[in-house]
Design a protein around this motif. Structure first.
Motif, PDB file in Angstrom:
ATOM      1  N   ALA A 145       0.731  -1.004   0.185  1.00  6.73           N
ATOM      2  CA  ALA A 145       0.077  -0.019  -0.116  1.00  6.73           C
ATOM      3  C   ALA A 145       0.836   1.264  -0.118  1.00  6.73           C
ATOM      4  N   LYS A 146       1.783   1.098   0.745  1.00  8.24           N
ATOM      5  CA  LYS A 146       2.926   2.606   0.729  1.00  8.24           C
ATOM      6  C   LYS A 146       3.099   2.745  -0.572  1.00  8.24           C
ATOM      7  N   GLN A 147       3.828   1.600  -1.477  1.00  9.07           N
ATOM      8  CA  GLN A 147       3.970   2.047  -2.814  1.00  9.07           C
ATOM      9  C   GLN A 147       3.138   2.297  -3.536  1.00  9.07           C
ATOM     10  N   GLY A 148       1.748   1.909  -3.212  1.00  7.64           N
ATOM     11  CA  GLY A 148       0.790   2.223  -4.118  1.00  7.64           C
ATOM     12  C   GLY A 148       0.188   3.631  -4.073  1.00  7.64           C
ATOM     13  N   ALA A 149       0.388   4.409  -2.648  1.00  8.90           N
ATOM     14  CA  ALA A 149      -0.001   5.533  -2.237  1.00  8.90           C
ATOM     15  C   ALA A 149       0.429   6.487  -3.468  1.00  8.90           C
ATOM     16  N   ALA A 150       1.563   6.591  -3.587  1.00  6.06           N
ATOM     17  CA  ALA A 150       2.376   7.533  -4.530  1.00  6.06           C
ATOM     18  C   ALA A 150       1.628   7.234  -5.929  1.00  6.06           C
ATOM     19  N   LEU A 151       1.736   6.020  -6.300  1.00 13.52           N
ATOM     20  CA  LEU A 151       1.040   5.777  -7.820  1.00 13.52           C
ATOM     21  C   LEU A 151      -0.535   6.232  -7.996  1.00 13.52           C
ATOM     22  N   PHE A 152      -1.145   6.139  -6.905  1.00 16.32           N
ATOM     23  CA  PHE A 152      -2.483   6.234  -7.056  1.00 16.32           C
ATOM     24  C   PHE A 152      -2.646   7.956  -7.166  1.00 16.32           C
ATOM     25  N   ALA A 153      -1.811   8.710  -6.471  1.00 18.60           N
ATOM     26  CA  ALA A 153      -1.944   9.789  -6.656  1.00 18.60           C
ATOM     27  C   ALA A 153      -1.670  10.559  -8.043  1.00 18.60           C
ATOM     28  N   VAL A 154      -0.474   9.866  -8.649  1.00 20.23           N
ATOM     29  CA  VAL A 154      -0.203  10.382  -9.932  1.00 20.23           C
ATOM     30  C   VAL A 154      -1.070   9.880 -11.099  1.00 20.23           C
ATOM     31  N   ARG A 155      -1.481   8.590 -10.738  1.00 21.31           N
ATOM     32  CA  ARG A 155      -2.101   7.815 -12.059  1.00 21.31           C
ATOM     33  C   ARG A 155      -3.749   7.598 -11.912  1.00 21.31           C
ATOM     34  N   CYS A 156      -4.169   7.897 -10.765  1.00 18.39           N
ATOM     35  CA  CYS A 156      -5.603   7.440 -10.522  1.00 18.39           C
ATOM     36  C   CYS A 156      -6.446   8.462 -10.294  1.00 18.39           C
ATOM     37  N   ALA A 157      -5.672   9.379  -9.198  1.00 19.08           N
ATOM     38  CA  ALA A 157      -6.495  10.546  -8.458  1.00 19.08           C
ATOM     39  C   ALA A 157      -7.507  11.391  -9.103  1.00 19.08           C
ATOM     40  N   THR A 158      -7.028  11.593 -10.329  1.00 19.58           N
ATOM     41  CA  THR A 158      -7.710  12.556 -11.303  1.00 19.58           C
ATOM     42  C   THR A 158      -8.946  12.206 -11.497  1.00 19.58           C
ATOM     43  N   CYS A 159      -9.414  10.881 -11.644  1.00 20.19           N
ATOM     44  CA  CYS A 159     -10.819  10.445 -11.955  1.00 20.19           C
ATOM     45  C   CYS A 159     -11.401  10.004 -10.668  1.00 20.19           C
ATOM     46  N   HIS A 160     -10.504   9.362  -9.870  1.00 15.54           N
ATOM     47  CA  HIS A 160     -11.220   8.848  -8.633  1.00 15.54           C
ATOM     48  C   HIS A 160     -11.203   9.570  -7.179  1.00 15.54           C
ATOM     49  N   GLY A 161     -10.534  10.747  -7.411  1.00 13.50           N
ATOM     50  CA  GLY A 161     -10.259  11.687  -6.148  1.00 13.50           C
ATOM     51  C   GLY A 161      -9.028  11.304  -5.408  1.00 13.50           C
ATOM     52  N   PRO A 162      -8.523  12.252  -4.495  1.00 11.00           N
ATOM     53  CA  PRO A 162      -7.339  12.246  -3.885  1.00 11.00           C
ATOM     54  C   PRO A 162      -7.527  10.689  -2.946  1.00 11.00           C
ATOM     55  N   THR A 163      -8.525  10.761  -2.487  1.00 10.68           N
ATOM     56  CA  THR A 163      -8.696   9.415  -1.649  1.00 10.68           C
ATOM     57  C   THR A 163      -9.473   8.372  -2.075  1.00 10.68           C
ATOM     58  N   GLY A 164      -9.711   8.440  -3.034  1.00 12.00           N
ATOM     59  CA  GLY A 164     -10.524   7.431  -4.050  1.00 12.00           C
ATOM     60  C   GLY A 164     -12.004   7.502  -3.585  1.00 12.00           C
ATOM     61  N   LYS A 165     -12.560   8.383  -3.031  1.00  9.72           N
ATOM     62  CA  LYS A 165     -13.823   8.749  -2.437  1.00  9.72           C
ATOM     63  C   LYS A 165     -14.607   9.820  -3.161  1.00  9.72           C
ATOM     64  N   GLU A 166     -13.988  10.701  -3.867  1.00 12.31           N
ATOM     65  CA  GLU A 166     -14.238  12.075  -4.395  1.00 12.31           C
ATOM     66  C   GLU A 166     -14.976  11.928  -5.900  1.00 12.31           C
ATOM     67  N   GLY A 167     -14.496  10.976  -6.548  1.00  9.16           N
ATOM     68  CA  GLY A 167     -14.870  11.002  -8.076  1.00  9.16           C
ATOM     69  C   GLY A 167     -13.951  11.973  -8.729  1.00  9.16           C
ATOM     70  N   PRO A 168     -14.618  12.412 -10.075  1.00 10.08           N
ATOM     71  CA  PRO A 168     -15.911  12.127 -10.400  1.00 10.08           C
ATOM     72  C   PRO A 168     -16.258  10.793 -10.858  1.00 10.08           C
ATOM     73  N   MET A 169     -15.155   9.992 -11.205  1.00 10.84           N
ATOM     74  CA  MET A 169     -15.605   8.582 -11.787  1.00 10.84           C
ATOM     75  C   MET A 169     -15.702   7.783 -10.466  1.00 10.84           C
ATOM     76  N   ASP A 170     -15.905   6.293 -10.640  1.00 11.95           N
ATOM     77  CA  ASP A 170     -16.224   5.260  -9.490  1.00 11.95           C
ATOM     78  C   ASP A 170     -15.675   5.684  -8.046  1.00 11.95           C
ATOM     79  N   ARG A 171     -16.561   5.553  -7.165  1.00 12.24           N
ATOM     80  CA  ARG A 171     -15.906   5.684  -5.853  1.00 12.24           C
ATOM     81  C   ARG A 171     -15.378   4.197  -5.416  1.00 12.24           C
ATOM     82  N   LEU A 172     -14.200   4.166  -4.912  1.00 14.19           N
ATOM     83  CA  LEU A 172     -13.393   2.882  -4.583  1.00 14.19           C
ATOM     84  C   LEU A 172     -13.456   2.563  -3.230  1.00 14.19           C
ATOM     85  N   ILE A 173     -13.508   3.640  -2.401  1.00 15.66           N
ATOM     86  CA  ILE A 173     -13.250   3.464  -0.864  1.00 15.66           C
ATOM     87  C   ILE A 173     -14.399   3.788  -0.022  1.00 15.66           C
ATOM     88  N   GLY A 174     -14.754   2.713   1.043  1.00 13.94           N
ATOM     89  CA  GLY A 174     -15.789   3.088   1.806  1.00 13.94           C
ATOM     90  C   GLY A 174     -16.928   2.453   1.637  1.00 13.94           C
TER      91      GLY A 174
END
Lengths: 189, 424
Positions: free
Chosen positions: A68-97
């Motif tokens: 997860a530690k390695q994934g955090a940086a990657l998520f911020a760069v490659r995924c957060a634009t669509c899924h939000g900084p914490t994976g909850k905000e969207g605009p695309m599919d919510r991933l967390i919670g």
């Protein structure tokens, strides 16, 4: 007159029968394996290049690992634009919670609350994400992002190492949440 | 010379053009077509103008030569029915403007999961592997050489009418029901290809995968699809449209659209479902108790009145109520129409052809007297399944299952003739 009709009928039926036997003889050969002689054997490389599915058993998972530690940086760069900084905000599919919301008026279906298999996460992130550049993440990167998503959902620890051995063993909270199709299910008026 | 042409035609008796005929033909087309050709040349640039219809419509078409042949036909410039894009991933068929049962390929609804890929047919391959004698690959030319099969079938997205679970959202029939379309689909039977490859008799599930940027996948139970599934390379008499899976797609008649994998590049046989994202987190139906139904494949019987329908305005007097009905389980057996919000029902006429797993056209003559009314249609298929009303459907499934909404549609006609979507 009746005999004549009967004779004609007999001849006709016999003809149909013989024709049927002859006709059945034709396609029978082609119904065997490679009966049409079309296509060719696929090479090992051809199969390997496309054989990207990952089954719940773990079959199909490649070598590599991530946390997860390695994934955090990657998520911020490659995924957060669509899924939000914490994976909850969207605009695309919510991933967390979303835990405990499935039976409510406003269910929140996420990786943590809804997905039944952790292996599916590897399969899907690799095959289709990031959306603008699918299949661009290395196995280590996919394991890392998957680890981060599972960690954020409270399913694994931050330092859990995910690899082909550990990922299939992860128990998802909604693993027993699915049932077969019972339809038709609406009582008749 | 003219007489010669009239009697034998330009190709004469032996089917070949000789020099005299050819020059004659050229001269004739020059003479007869001069006005038209010059006109077409002059008007060519003008056709690009914003409102082409007024500029190319002569006052009296019997006094002006018409247009010349075209390489690939276009519809009349006066016709405006179009798909409505709902988002970057889907567009809706204008059912309210449709006639008969076929959907023009250009108006077939779209649903894709990461855009429409551009695939060169000469480079496209279908890989068949997993529980087979030996992994095998087919080029498009190979697939076209197999014995061909063809049938008419609807394809409906399981999310069609999905917004209606929570309320009367769609303004028109296109919005409420436009994720269904009917085409003639041509290709090779799945079982022919699997037989050719040599399928292991213990294989029970098949993964189908697309060659798009989503590498879209679904697992399909072989025993259920073997008899009817088709690997299609053609739609309505021509190669598939890009948005319909060019050059190759799967068709599973009667099943939710996403099972009919487009841009098909891979079939893998196995013993169990592969549990892809599309059959776990998507395309599963959440019930009120928090559990979800999985592998809800069949599209149950459904109908909608397309005329009059939402967004239209009608005049008092005679009109024909028209609509479409379809069932993923088989043929439509009957359609009933109510003009009093379901208190009484009248049998609608079904228009031939009435085909299994295919849109079926129905109609009923009616006279609107200007009163405030609610129109509904309900269908029955040949398995005895009757399309449910909304109350009965929601009573069982709640409003959060997203997919497979097939309740009776209600159209309200106000005293001013305006038609709108209501839940009655």
């Amino acid at each position: 007159m009746r005999n004549l009709l009967r004779n004609i009928l007999t001849v006709a039926l016999t003809t149909i029968l013989i024709a049927g036997i002859l006709w059945a003889g034709g396609p029978a050969d082609q119904e065997q394996t490679h009966g049409y002689g079309l296509g060719r054997p696929a090479t090992d490389q051809e199969v390997k290049a496309w054989n990207i599915d990952v089954a719940p058993t773990g079959e199909g998972l490649p070598a590599g690992q991530g946390t997860a530690k390695q994934g955090a940086a990657l998520f911020a760069v490659r995924c957060a634009t669509c899924h939000g900084p914490t994976g909850k905000e969207g605009p695309m599919d919510r991933l967390i919670g979303g835990a405990g919301t499935l039976a409510s008026q406003h269910p929140i279906k996420t990786v943590g609350s809804y997905w039944p298999y952790a292996t599916t996460l590897y399969d899907y992130v690799h095959r289709a994400m990031p959306f603008p550049a699918p299949q661009s993440l290395s196995p280590d990167e996919v394991y890392s992002v998957v680890a981060w998503l599972l960690y954020q959902n409270g399913i694994i620890a931050e330092d859990t190492v995910l690899d082909a051995h550990s990922l299939p063993g992860i128990s998802m909270p909604n693993r027993r949440g699915f049932s077969p199709d019972p339809r038709p299910d609406v009582p008749k008026p | 010379m003219t007489k010669h042409l009239q009697e034998e035609g330009p190709s004469g008796g032996d089917g070949r053009l000789d020099a005299e005929d050819e020059s004659l033909l050229n001269r004739r087309s020059l003479l007869a077509g001069t006005a038209g050709l010059v006109g077409a040349m002059l008007m060519g640039p003008m056709r690009l103008a914003a409102d082409a219809t007024t500029e190319i419509s002569p006052e009296d078409p019997t006094r002006v030569p018409g247009a010349t042949p075209t390489a690939y036909g276009q519809r009349s410039v006066f016709e405006k029915a179009v798909r409505i894009p709902r988002s970057w991933w889907s567009s809706l068929t204008p059912l309210q403007d449709s006639h008969g049962i076929l959907t023009p390929s250009s108006l077939h609804f779209e649903r894709h999961h990461n855009g429409v890929p551009t695939i060169q047919p000469a480079q496209h391959r279908l890989l068949v592997h997993g529980m087979v004698d030996q992994p095998w690959t087919f080029a498009m030319e190979d697939l076209k050489r197999f014995p061909s099969v063809s049938r008419l079938a609807f394809i409906e997205c399981s999310g069609n009418s999905g917004a209606e679970w929570r309320g009367p959202v769609g303004q028109t029939a296109q919005h409420t029901h436009g994720l269904t379309s009917t085409s003639e689909w041509t290709g090779v039977a799945l079982k022919t290809v699997l037989q050719e490859v040599g399928m292991n008799s213990e294989a029970s599930w098949m993964l189908a995968e697309g060659g798009d940027a989503a590498a879209m996948t679904r697992s399909l139970p072989l025993v259920s699809i073997m008899e009817e599934a088709i690997l299609c390379y053609a739609q309505n008499g021509e190669p598939l449209r890009p948005e319909q899976g060019y050059p190759l797609r799967l068709l599973v008649p009667g099943w939710e659209g996403n099972t009919c994998i487009k841009w098909l590049r891979r079939l893998k046989l196995g013993r169990a479902p592969f549990m892809t994202r599309e059959e776990t987190s998507q395309y599963t139906d959440l019930m009120p108790d928090g559990t979800a139904r999985q592998f809800t494949m069949v599209m149950e019987a459904k109908s909608v009145i397309t005329s009059p329908s939402g967004g239209q305005r009608i005049q008092p007097g005679f009109l024909e109520i028209r609509g479409l009905a379809w069932s993923g389980r088989g043929r439509i057996a009957s359609v009933e129409v109510s003009t009093d919000a379901g208190r009484s029902w009248r049998q609608a006429a079904l228009q031939e052809p009435i085909l299994p797993k295919c849109h079926t056209r129905f109609h009923l003559s009616w006279r609107w007297n200007g009163e405030d009314v609610i129109l509904q249609s309900r269908c029955l298929d040949d398995t005895g399944y009757r399309q449910p009303d909304r109350t009965a459907l929601v009573a069982v499934r709640g409003v959060n299952s997203v997919y497979h909404y097939n309740a009776i549609q209600s159209w309200h006609i106000a005293a001013d003739g305006k038609v709108s979507n209501v839940h009655a």
